[in-house]
Design a protein around this motif. Structure first.
Motif, PDB file in Angstrom:
ATOM      1  N   TRP A 284      20.510  35.959  32.659  1.00 21.53           N
ATOM      2  CA  TRP A 284      21.176  34.718  32.250  1.00 21.53           C
ATOM      3  C   TRP A 284      21.007  33.610  33.267  1.00 21.53           C
ATOM      4  N   ALA A 285      20.990  33.952  34.560  1.00 21.30           N
ATOM      5  CA  ALA A 285      20.797  32.918  35.582  1.00 21.30           C
ATOM      6  C   ALA A 285      19.407  32.293  35.448  1.00 21.30           C
ATOM      7  N   ALA A 286      18.400  33.124  35.214  1.00 23.42           N
ATOM      8  CA  ALA A 286      17.043  32.605  35.029  1.00 23.42           C
ATOM      9  C   ALA A 286      16.958  31.746  33.771  1.00 23.42           C
ATOM     10  N   LEU A 287      17.622  32.186  32.710  1.00 20.75           N
ATOM     11  CA  LEU A 287      17.625  31.412  31.471  1.00 20.75           C
ATOM     12  C   LEU A 287      18.297  30.057  31.685  1.00 20.75           C
ATOM     13  N   ALA A 288      19.406  30.033  32.430  1.00 25.15           N
ATOM     14  CA  ALA A 288      20.099  28.770  32.705  1.00 25.15           C
ATOM     15  C   ALA A 288      19.165  27.801  33.433  1.00 25.15           C
ATOM     16  N   GLY A 289      18.447  28.299  34.429  1.00 24.86           N
ATOM     17  CA  GLY A 289      17.503  27.448  35.151  1.00 24.86           C
ATOM     18  C   GLY A 289      16.387  26.942  34.261  1.00 24.86           C
ATOM     19  N   ARG A 290      15.900  27.805  33.419  1.00 25.75           N
ATOM     20  CA  ARG A 290      14.803  27.412  32.523  1.00 25.75           C
ATOM     21  C   ARG A 290      15.258  26.359  31.509  1.00 25.75           C
ATOM     22  N   LEU A 291      16.473  26.509  30.982  1.00 24.48           N
ATOM     23  CA  LEU A 291      16.974  25.522  30.033  1.00 24.48           C
ATOM     24  C   LEU A 291      17.206  24.170  30.695  1.00 24.48           C
ATOM     25  N   ARG A 292      17.785  24.185  31.894  1.00 24.66           N
ATOM     26  CA  ARG A 292      18.026  22.924  32.603  1.00 24.66           C
ATOM     27  C   ARG A 292      16.722  22.193  32.926  1.00 24.66           C
ATOM     28  N   ALA A 293      15.647  22.950  33.121  1.00 22.44           N
ATOM     29  CA  ALA A 293      14.354  22.351  33.482  1.00 22.44           C
ATOM     30  C   ALA A 293      13.638  21.725  32.286  1.00 22.44           C
ATOM     31  N   ARG A 294      14.089  22.009  31.092  1.00 25.60           N
ATOM     32  CA  ARG A 294      13.434  21.463  29.896  1.00 25.60           C
ATOM     33  C   ARG A 294      13.623  19.948  29.855  1.00 25.60           C
ATOM     34  N   PRO A 295      12.564  19.193  29.580  1.00 23.62           N
ATOM     35  CA  PRO A 295      12.703  17.732  29.557  1.00 23.62           C
ATOM     36  C   PRO A 295      13.677  17.224  28.495  1.00 23.62           C
ATOM     37  N   GLU A 296      13.841  17.970  27.412  1.00 27.12           N
ATOM     38  CA  GLU A 296      14.726  17.534  26.334  1.00 27.12           C
ATOM     39  C   GLU A 296      16.153  18.036  26.495  1.00 27.12           C
ATOM     40  N   ALA A 297      16.431  18.770  27.571  1.00 22.75           N
ATOM     41  CA  ALA A 297      17.736  19.424  27.725  1.00 22.75           C
ATOM     42  C   ALA A 297      18.894  18.438  27.674  1.00 22.75           C
ATOM     43  N   GLU A 298      18.783  17.336  28.384  1.00 18.94           N
ATOM     44  CA  GLU A 298      19.912  16.404  28.453  1.00 18.94           C
ATOM     45  C   GLU A 298      20.166  15.711  27.119  1.00 18.94           C
ATOM     46  N   TYR A 299      19.119  15.138  26.531  1.00 18.57           N
ATOM     47  CA  TYR A 299      19.386  14.380  25.300  1.00 18.57           C
ATOM     48  C   TYR A 299      19.732  15.276  24.112  1.00 18.57           C
ATOM     49  N   LEU A 300      19.336  16.550  24.151  1.00 15.09           N
ATOM     50  CA  LEU A 300      19.722  17.471  23.080  1.00 15.09           C
ATOM     51  C   LEU A 300      21.114  18.068  23.305  1.00 15.09           C
ATOM     52  N   GLY A 301      21.624  17.915  24.526  1.00 11.76           N
ATOM     53  CA  GLY A 301      22.884  18.585  24.839  1.00 11.76           C
ATOM     54  C   GLY A 301      22.691  20.091  24.874  1.00 11.76           C
ATOM     55  N   LEU A 302      21.529  20.525  25.372  1.00 12.02           N
ATOM     56  CA  LEU A 302      21.128  21.931  25.305  1.00 12.02           C
ATOM     57  C   LEU A 302      22.061  22.856  26.086  1.00 12.02           C
ATOM     58  N   VAL A 303      22.468  22.442  27.277  1.00 14.20           N
ATOM     59  CA  VAL A 303      23.341  23.301  28.079  1.00 14.20           C
ATOM     60  C   VAL A 303      24.699  23.463  27.394  1.00 14.20           C
ATOM     61  N   GLY A 304      25.251  22.368  26.868  1.00 12.62           N
ATOM     62  CA  GLY A 304      26.533  22.454  26.158  1.00 12.62           C
ATOM     63  C   GLY A 304      26.443  23.336  24.927  1.00 12.62           C
ATOM     64  N   THR A 305      25.357  23.183  24.162  1.00  8.05           N
ATOM     65  CA  THR A 305      25.155  24.028  22.978  1.00  8.05           C
ATOM     66  C   THR A 305      25.058  25.493  23.379  1.00  8.05           C
ATOM     67  N   THR A 306      24.315  25.760  24.442  1.00  7.01           N
ATOM     68  CA  THR A 306      24.157  27.139  24.912  1.00  7.01           C
ATOM     69  C   THR A 306      25.503  27.732  25.320  1.00  7.01           C
ATOM     70  N   MET A 307      26.315  26.951  26.014  1.00  7.57           N
ATOM     71  CA  MET A 307      27.637  27.447  26.416  1.00  7.57           C
ATOM     72  C   MET A 307      28.487  27.769  25.181  1.00  7.57           C
ATOM     73  N   ARG A 308      28.434  26.925  24.158  1.00  3.28           N
ATOM     74  CA  ARG A 308      29.193  27.194  22.927  1.00  3.28           C
ATOM     75  C   ARG A 308      28.673  28.460  22.224  1.00  3.28           C
ATOM     76  N   VAL A 309      27.355  28.619  22.192  1.00  3.61           N
ATOM     77  CA  VAL A 309      26.765  29.821  21.585  1.00  3.61           C
ATOM     78  C   VAL A 309      27.235  31.066  22.326  1.00  3.61           C
ATOM     79  N   LEU A 310      27.172  31.027  23.642  1.00  3.43           N
ATOM     80  CA  LEU A 310      27.561  32.191  24.440  1.00  3.43           C
ATOM     81  C   LEU A 310      29.043  32.514  24.270  1.00  3.43           C
ATOM     82  N   ARG A 311      29.871  31.486  24.274  1.00  2.00           N
ATOM     83  CA  ARG A 311      31.311  31.736  24.081  1.00  2.00           C
ATOM     84  C   ARG A 311      31.585  32.344  22.713  1.00  2.00           C
ATOM     85  N   ARG A 312      30.915  31.819  21.681  1.00  6.31           N
ATOM     86  CA  ARG A 312      31.112  32.355  20.332  1.00  6.31           C
ATOM     87  C   ARG A 312      30.668  33.814  20.272  1.00  6.31           C
TER      88      ARG A 312
END
Length: 199
Positions: free
Chosen positions: A159-187
């Motif tokens: 999961w730590a490696a996945l978090a780093g990989r998602l943050r490095a994606r150029p579209e991560a910020e405008y897609l809200g990718l980290v927030g979406t991922t956190m919601r998916v994981l919590r669900r």
């Protein structure tokens, strides 16, 4: 005349009653016919990593030229709409194959069908990145599908490696990718893993 390796792979696809194995042999036939590697993504990749998904088609990463399409037609594949080709075992339901992108932004793993015959599938981290990105789009793979995937593979993920990989994606910020991922994981009940994405 179609290459004997292609005919052998299509013969294996026709013989098996296992839908997952049948799809893999179809991919092997396409690779033998066109002489290059394609990578399985999408629902078939989810099924291969979890064993609990029913794909509607085979998504392969790699481009098709008009001569490739002609070669596929010569081997018995037929155009099926504007985005798919199809192949059907005698007397059975057609298998749809789509080529959604020319290149893969992820690693892949090889699956050996028999000695000397392998097919490639997107690796688990790449699949998760792809499905989490798609979960941010309202008309694509659903949020619930992403939840099901992360719940099914939770014990196999760094999961730590996945978090780093998602943050490095150029579209991560405008897609809200980290927030979406956190919601998916919590669900999915993975609250400790979700905290890694908040850091």
């Amino acid at each position: 005349m179609t290459d004997p390796g292609v005919m052998r792979a299509l013969g294996r696809a026709s013989e098996t009653t296992d839908p997952a194995l049948r799809r893999l042999w179809v991919v092997a036939a396409i690779e033998a016919l066109l002489g290059r590697r394609f990578v399985i993504v999408g629902g078939v990749a989810v099924d291969l990593h979890t064993g609990s998904y029913r794909p509607t088609d085979i998504d392969l990463i790699g481009s098709l030229s008009s001569s490739d399409r002609a070669s596929l037609a010569d081997a018995g594949f037929v155009e099926h709409g504007s985005r798919h080709v199809a192949w059907a075992p005698p007397g059975d339901t057609p298998i749809l194959i789509e080529f959604p992108a020319a290149s893969l932004d992820a690693d892949y793993e090889l699956i050996e069908l028999e000695p000397g015959t392998t097919v490639a599938v997107i690796d688990l981290t790449g699949l998760l990145v792809d499905r989490l990105i798609q979960a941010t789009h309202p008309n694509s793979v659903s949020f619930d599908d992403a939840v099901s995937l992360v719940a099914a593979v939770a014990d196999d993920v760094d999961w730590a490696a996945l978090a780093g990989r998602l943050r490095a994606r150029p579209e991560a910020e405008y897609l809200g990718l980290v927030g979406t991922t956190m919601r998916v994981l919590r669900r999915a009940g993975l609250t400790d893993e979700a905290r890694l994405f908040a850091e």
